[in-house]
Enzyme design. Structure first.
Site, PDB file in Angstrom:
ATOM      1  N   GLU A  69       0.895  -0.894  -0.210  1.00 12.67           N
ATOM      2  CA  GLU A  69      -0.201   0.393   0.119  1.00 12.67           C
ATOM      3  C   GLU A  69       0.702   1.631   0.507  1.00 12.67           C
ATOM      4  O   GLU A  69       0.517   2.390  -0.568  1.00 12.67           O
ATOM      5  CB  GLU A  69      -0.899   0.311   0.975  1.00 12.67           C
ATOM      6  CG  GLU A  69      -1.740  -1.019   1.020  1.00 12.67           C
ATOM      7  CD  GLU A  69      -1.243  -2.613   1.457  1.00 12.67           C
ATOM      8  OE1 GLU A  69      -0.244  -2.751   1.596  1.00 12.67           O
ATOM      9  OE2 GLU A  69      -1.809  -4.040   1.448  1.00 12.67           O
ATOM     10  N   HIS A 122     -11.684  -5.906   7.865  1.00 11.34           N
ATOM     11  CA  HIS A 122     -11.992  -6.382   7.396  1.00 11.34           C
ATOM     12  C   HIS A 122     -12.973  -5.752   7.087  1.00 11.34           C
ATOM     13  O   HIS A 122     -14.442  -5.063   6.675  1.00 11.34           O
ATOM     14  CB  HIS A 122     -12.701  -7.142   6.016  1.00 11.34           C
ATOM     15  CG  HIS A 122     -11.036  -8.657   6.018  1.00 11.34           C
ATOM     16  ND1 HIS A 122     -11.297  -9.650   6.431  1.00 11.34           N
ATOM     17  CD2 HIS A 122     -10.972  -8.603   4.997  1.00 11.34           C
ATOM     18  CE1 HIS A 122     -10.125  -9.908   6.230  1.00 11.34           C
ATOM     19  NE2 HIS A 122      -9.996  -9.431   5.153  1.00 11.34           N
TER      20      HIS A 122
END
Lengths: 437, 337
Positions: B60, B129
């Site tokens: 990322e 998540h």
């Protein structure tokens, strides 16, 4: 297709545009980017022709204190032990010596059990009994065998696809499945997504869904083991996709600097969800070769060859335990199943790709070896598969009696406030009361 | 006008911008060939080529770092982080680099990039998540933070974000990707095609950043919410019969204080709702602003409904999620005081 080297429309004056034009005419050609592609997409035939599968038995067993400079052929080649006739050959076979039939049948049993669990739990997820599942089909040899070479007190830092380590550590299936059903048998009290196990007593560090983080933690655990003189080692695990993460490189760097007793495993299963392994590898020859740049010895191994896994695991664990420092092993394998129950691989790779995988299936290969030795038969195999499936199914039924997503017997919601801190602070007590507990 | 889910509306926004601005570029994990794990970019690589829409390694900070370098040259990257929970390796690039580039170079370099990411809970995703990290970005000078609550807004806001000259954190409530959510996990699921905000123009339009929307006019109490919680608030207000005014903030930074102030001045009561953990959550900022701007209009303490201060759980998700019961209680407390 847009020309990305051109000046974007909203930026810059005409003078800057002129300058760009001058520059490009002076330099002539435009640099082209590389976008790695998998060998085949869904509408194409599976194609692994680019993968070189070396003969079994051709690579040497290096001395335990080898350094990175001596490891090149091991890092770009592939350690393989079982030959075409399913017989062990070469220096790594010699290193293993005579293996008992019981040891090999134990390996086969571990892998059959793993596959049975995967099948049953995939099915349970399809029935709505749990929210999520993730299989390790095709990769069973690696974790199942590596774990059998570890000692009590060693610690794995796994990814979510190393349930094999738990199975081969004889982790009670009740706890493993309890976690998958988030029911009262779940040692983690429903807090974690299914497959995010944690089992300290079985050498299995708490799984994070955030990729790569565990790899450098394995280095830290190994450093602590060295500093406190426990004689134990750590094993880091990562997939080929997550070698792209910062923490992979942090782990290699720190392992190279401090030389702790750690085995760094890369499970190269060719796919990171939909992303082909070439996107993580770039122009690197192999993942193992990448470690050499950090000064860490590395080997690439046929991860579907149970005997190769055993030989190299034993060697690497011994190296770490004797204080020769870190080693990286790239286990070359194939993710035969979907990434998870949320994934449909037919959208990005050929349906028959797993069947075309040149290194075959780890269970089939160990079975063939045992048969070639005269220690196994088709009949015994069929019988063992049925027995193991029965055993797994019986535990599953018992565990399901404690609750599933279809028939929930919820863990107390107040559980979420426990273990946030060692001592619950006042604001959490207030919130727990507000919740009604 | 077409019927679109939020996923399709976001894709349409990227499609429009890829089509009308050659400096726009889209990339992230699984974003290229496959089209993203939530399929937000499906078909875009086939349409615009892999120099415009491509897959990245699982890193990322590399995704955002590359975007900063491209944006500094004048491109307009719109990158995807697979889940907001995975953004943290990029936190350095976002908060210390992208956010400050304009300021520290005195405008020599700027950073017109968008970082899209699915946020929030409601899908049994467990702690990696499900998180709602908006306050970790609203605390950073130089960022804009957007969170749409329906397909129409998602498209208009994403186009505005891509066209914005500064870095925008674009949080997509994944629970409402495919339809609004009233807060009852056992309730009937409603598709966006059955909701007026599922009507989305195919062509270019934008919704200005920094403007809230009043979802329900009311006079009894002001409800401040965003993302999934807008729908949970609407359903709860419906059930309780309280004449609440529901404001969908849409952009958290910069905040539309004028709309908030006008509403609270009218109602004299306020309830703030978010999924994220309570302590130092964005609700704290909202309460401070409302108190400062509307103190003399307030007739009751401002109420706050938020996620508990614990990691987001898997099995106990619906005990954790600030659902209709807790919102109804807060509304009653605001009304009774």
């Amino acid at each position: 297709m847009a020309d990305i080297s051109s000046t974007p429309q909203d930026s810059g004056s005409s003078s800057r545009r002129d300058e760009t034009a001058t520059m490009s005419s002076r330099q002539g050609t435009r640099a082209r980017l590389q976008f790695p592609h998998p060998p085949a997409r869904p509408d194409q035939k599976a194609d692994f022709s680019a993968i070189v599968v070396p003969e079994a038995g051709i690579l040497p067993v290096p001395p335990l204190d080898i350094d990175a400079s001596g490891c090149r052929e091991l890092a770009v080649g592939m350690v393989r032990v079982l030959d075409k006739n399913n017989r062990p050959v070469g220096p790594w076979a010699d290193y293993l010596g005579d293996l008992s039939a019981d040891r090999l049948r134990l390996g086969l049993r571990d892998m059959l059990k793993m596959r049975a669990i995967d099948r049953r739990m995939l099915n349970a997820q399809r029935q709505g009994k749990t929210s999520f599942y993730l299989q390790c089909t095709g990769e069973e040899a690696i974790g199942c065998c590596f774990q059998r070479e570890l000692s009590q007190g060693d610690m794995n830092f796994p990814t979510y696809r190393q349930q094999t380590l738990l199975v081969a550590a004889d982790y009670p299936l009740e706890q493993l499945m309890g976690q998958l059903y988030s029911n009262e048998l779940d040692p983690l009290k429903g807090r974690q997504l299914p497959i995010m196990h944690s089992a300290r007593d079985y050498g299995f560090f708490s799984i994070s869904g955030n990729l790569g983080t565990q790899y450098v933690q394995a280095v830290g655990w190994a450093m602590a083991a060295a500093l406190t003189g426990t004689g134990k080692i750590a094993a880091g695990w990562i997939g080929d996709g997550a070698t792209a993460s910062n923490d992979f490189h942090s782990a290699l760097l720190t392992a190279s600097v401090y030389m702790p007793p750690v085995v760094l495993n890369v499970v190269n299963n060719q796919w990171a969800i939909s992303t082909y392994t070439g996107i993580a590898a770039g122009k690197s020859e192999t993942y193992a070769a990448r470690a050499l740049g950090y000064g860490i010895p590395a080997l690439r191994v046929d991860g579907n060859d149970y005997l190769a896994v055993m030989a190299v695991s034993r060697w690497a664990i011994e190296r770490a335990r004797q204080g020769h420092g870190p080693v990286l092993i790239e286990w070359f394998t194939y993710r035969a199943a979907a990434h998870s129950t949320s994934d449909d691989p037919s959208a990005y790779r050929p349906r028959d790709e797993a069947r075309a995988w040149p290194l075959g299936d780890p269970i089939d290969r160990l079975k063939a070896h045992l048969i070639a030795r005269g220690d196994w038969s088709e009949e015994r195999h069929v019988q063992a598969e049925a027995e193991i499936l029965d055993e797994v199914t019986a535990v599953q039924k018992a565990v399901e009696a404690h609750g599933t997503f279809v028939d929930p017997q919820p863990i107390s919601p107040a559980e979420i406030f426990l273990n946030v801190y060692a001592d619950m602070p006042e604001h959490l007590r207030r919130q727990r009361q507000e919740m009604g507990y | 006008m077409a019927r679109m889910t939020m996923i399709e509306a976001l894709r349409s926004a990227m499609d429009v911008k890829l089509g009308d601005d050659p400096s726009v570029i889209v990339f992230g994990e699984d974003v290229g060939y496959f089209g993203g794990v939530f399929r937000c970019t499906a078909g875009l690589q086939a349409r615009y080529g892999e120099e415009r829409v491509f897959d990245t390694p699982i890193n990322e900070s590399a995704i955002v770092g590359m975007a900063v370098g491209m944006a500094a040259q004048g491109m307009r990257p719109c990158v995807e982080i697979q889940f907001a929970d995975y953004v943290f390796p990029a936190y350095d690039q976002i908060t210390q680099e992208a956010a400050r580039l304009r300021h520290r170079s005195n405008g020599q370099f700027t950073c017109p990039l968008v970082v899209r990411m699915p946020t929030g809970g409601g899908i049994f995703g467990g702690q990696t998540h499900s998180q709602s990290p908006e306050a970790l970005f609203t605390h950073v000078a130089g960022l804009k933070v957007v969170i749409p609550s329906n397909p129409y807004d998602a498209k208009g806001l994403l186009i505005a974000a891509i066209e914005d000259p500064d870095p925008v954190i674009f949080l997509e409530p994944k629970r409402i990707y495919n339809g609004p959510f009233a807060g009852d996990p056992h309730g009937k699921s409603v598709p966006w095609s059955a909701h007026p905000a599922g009507d989305v123009p195919e062509e270019h339009y934008s919704i200005p950043l920094g403007k809230a929307a009043i979802r329900r006019q009311g006079s009894a109490v002001t409800v401040l919410a965003y993302g999934t919680m807008v729908h949970v608030a609407e359903a709860t207000v419906e059930q309780t019969g309280i004449d609440a005014e529901i404001i969908d903030l849409r952009t958290l930074l910069p905040l539309d204080l004028d709309t908030i102030r006008a509403s609270v001045a009218k109602t004299g009561r306020c309830v703030v709702i978010h999924e994220a953990t309570r302590t130092s959550g964005f609700g704290a900022e909202l309460i401070a602003e409302v108190q400062e701007a509307c103190f003399w209009h307030l007739r009751a303490p401002i109420q706050r409904v938020a996620g508990w201060d614990a990691p987001y759980p898997h099995a106990q998700e619906w005990d954790y999620f600030p659902g209709p019961d807790r919102i109804a209680r807060a509304l009653q407390q605001a009304m009774e005081a």
